[in-house]
Design a protein around this motif. Structure first.
Motif, PDB file in Angstrom:
ATOM      1  N   ILE A 269       0.831  -1.203   0.000  1.00 50.65           N
ATOM      2  CA  ILE A 269       0.000   0.000   0.000  1.00 50.65           C
ATOM      3  C   ILE A 269       0.864   1.251   0.000  1.00 50.65           C
ATOM      4  O   ILE A 269       0.550   2.241  -0.661  1.00 50.65           O
ATOM      5  N   THR A 270       1.982   1.204   0.705  1.00 46.51           N
ATOM      6  CA  THR A 270       2.889   2.350   0.726  1.00 46.51           C
ATOM      7  C   THR A 270       3.448   2.630  -0.658  1.00 46.51           C
ATOM      8  O   THR A 270       3.485   3.786  -1.103  1.00 46.51           O
TER       9      THR A 270
ATOM     10  N   PHE B 256      -8.995   6.755  -0.714  1.00 43.17           N
ATOM     11  CA  PHE B 256      -9.400   5.516  -1.384  1.00 43.17           C
ATOM     12  C   PHE B 256     -10.725   5.013  -0.811  1.00 43.17           C
ATOM     13  O   PHE B 256     -11.637   4.646  -1.562  1.00 43.17           O
ATOM     14  N   LYS B 257     -10.843   5.029   0.494  1.00 46.31           N
ATOM     15  CA  LYS B 257     -12.066   4.535   1.130  1.00 46.31           C
ATOM     16  C   LYS B 257     -13.250   5.449   0.834  1.00 46.31           C
ATOM     17  O   LYS B 257     -14.374   4.976   0.637  1.00 46.31           O
TER      18      LYS B 257
ATOM     19  N   ALA C 112       0.723   4.135  -2.834  1.00 44.27           N
ATOM     20  CA  ALA C 112       0.471   5.533  -2.483  1.00 44.27           C
ATOM     21  C   ALA C 112       1.529   6.449  -3.105  1.00 44.27           C
ATOM     22  O   ALA C 112       1.199   7.492  -3.686  1.00 44.27           O
TER      23      ALA C 112
ATOM     24  N   THR D 246     -11.096  -0.004   2.129  1.00 41.39           N
ATOM     25  CA  THR D 246      -9.707   0.404   2.327  1.00 41.39           C
ATOM     26  C   THR D 246      -8.852  -0.271   1.258  1.00 41.39           C
ATOM     27  O   THR D 246      -9.251  -1.301   0.687  1.00 41.39           O
ATOM     28  N   PRO D 247      -7.669   0.269   0.959  1.00 43.21           N
ATOM     29  CA  PRO D 247      -6.799  -0.389  -0.024  1.00 43.21           C
ATOM     30  C   PRO D 247      -6.469  -1.835   0.348  1.00 43.21           C
ATOM     31  O   PRO D 247      -6.396  -2.709  -0.525  1.00 43.21           O
ATOM     32  N   GLY D 248      -6.300  -2.101   1.645  1.00 40.20           N
ATOM     33  CA  GLY D 248      -5.980  -3.454   2.071  1.00 40.20           C
ATOM     34  C   GLY D 248      -7.118  -4.427   1.808  1.00 40.20           C
ATOM     35  O   GLY D 248      -6.899  -5.554   1.342  1.00 40.20           O
TER      36      GLY D 248
ATOM     37  N   LEU E  83       0.540   8.303   3.615  1.00 39.42           N
ATOM     38  CA  LEU E  83      -0.157   7.031   3.500  1.00 39.42           C
ATOM     39  C   LEU E  83      -1.577   7.136   4.047  1.00 39.42           C
ATOM     40  O   LEU E  83      -2.519   6.592   3.456  1.00 39.42           O
ATOM     41  N   SER E  84      -1.734   7.836   5.144  1.00 37.78           N
ATOM     42  CA  SER E  84      -3.070   7.958   5.749  1.00 37.78           C
ATOM     43  C   SER E  84      -4.024   8.709   4.827  1.00 37.78           C
ATOM     44  O   SER E  84      -5.215   8.381   4.744  1.00 37.78           O
TER      45      SER E  84
ATOM     46  N   ILE F 184      -5.128   6.266   2.073  1.00 41.02           N
ATOM     47  CA  ILE F 184      -6.096   5.286   2.575  1.00 41.02           C
ATOM     48  C   ILE F 184      -7.466   5.930   2.754  1.00 41.02           C
ATOM     49  O   ILE F 184      -8.495   5.373   2.354  1.00 41.02           O
TER      50      ILE F 184
END
Length: 273
Positions: A228-229, A247-248, A232, A254-256, A240-241, A244
């Protein structure tokens, strides 16, 4: 459903007529993404029960994430891009016979019930009995489709050559941190003119358009397993935050979670579930 719909005629594996007003089978043409631009005289619902797909038209890029599908009206020039792990269960529809007259492309939500109806319908023979239980299943599918709300990630595409050049550049490398002023100077166009063009031709401001382009670029990177890093950073996010959260906001995931739902292991499970 109309009884006089012509039988399917095939030339080199291509469908030239619908065998039923609602048509689609696991092993037939609707489940093969056609990356080259094309048109057809019927409507199409492009849906991936696993992975995601994009439908490109001259006006926009329509992104169907998990539990989303893209409606393509008849005679609209388009191409379909599917992710490597995508499993497609798309439908072709005689929208006149089915009274499903959405005039423009759109992304719709696919409920759990609609998902299962599409999966089950894809197992039916192409010449299913319209007067029997299979025909009733098809009718329920159409009823649920008509009730599906419009949602999704849409990236409008401009027609102005100057603006299109900027959009292609940013879509190919969204990590570029160039201001509209800088881009305008490179093209010999004022930032004010570009601002007006973005709003007039895409309905979005420059920053919002670039934000969507970055998210569209992130999807295949996440699906192939990039961290994810790294995704981004590749999409131009220093935080990163922020990536995320953005994206949400746009996808509801979430990306994960998106990456976990898009992997090959999940694909195999989707086929048997």
């Amino acid at each position: 459903m109309r009884a006089d719909t012509p039988a399917a005629a095939r030339t080199q594996g291509s469908v030239t007529h619908l065998i039923r007003p609602l048509y689609g089978s696991i092993n037939q043409h609707p489940n093969i993404a056609r990356a080259r631009p094309h048109t057809h005289t019927w409507a199409q619902l492009s849906y991936a029960i696993q992975g995601h797909l994009q439908v490109w038209t001259p006006e926009a890029r329509f992104v169907a994430l998990p539990h989303r599908a893209v409606w393509i009206p008849a005679n609209v020039r388009h191409q379909v891009q599917q992710s490597p792990q995508a499993i497609i269960r798309s439908l072709y529809l005689d929208h006149y016979a089915l009274e499903l007259n959405w005039p423009d492309c759109r992304v719709i939500a696919v409920s759990a019930l609609l998902h299962e109806l599409i999966r089950q319908f894809a197992t039916l023979p192409s010449d299913y009995d319209e007067e029997g239980s299979d025909g009733r299943l098809a009718q329920v599918l159409i009823d649920r489709l008509k009730a599906a709300p419009e949602v999704g990630l849409i990236l409008p595409w401009p027609t102005d050559p100057r603006l299109a050049a900027i959009c292609r550049r940013l879509a190919q490398d969204p990590s570029l941190d160039l201001s509209l002023q800088t881009l305008g100077t490179q093209l010999g166009v004022s930032a004010r003119t570009l601002t007006r063009l973005f709003q007039a031709q895409t309905g979005l401001g420059f920053r919002l358009w670039r934000q969507r382009a970055r998210l569209v670029h992130a999807l295949p990177l996440l699906e192939r397993g990039d961290s994810i890093t790294d995704v981004a950073l590749a999409c131009g996010y220093d935080s990163l935050s922020t990536f995320i959260a953005t994206f949400k906001t746009f996808t509801g995931l979430t990306p994960g979670i998106f990456a976990a739902q898009s992997g090959p292991g999940h694909a195999a499970q989707a086929e048997v579930s």
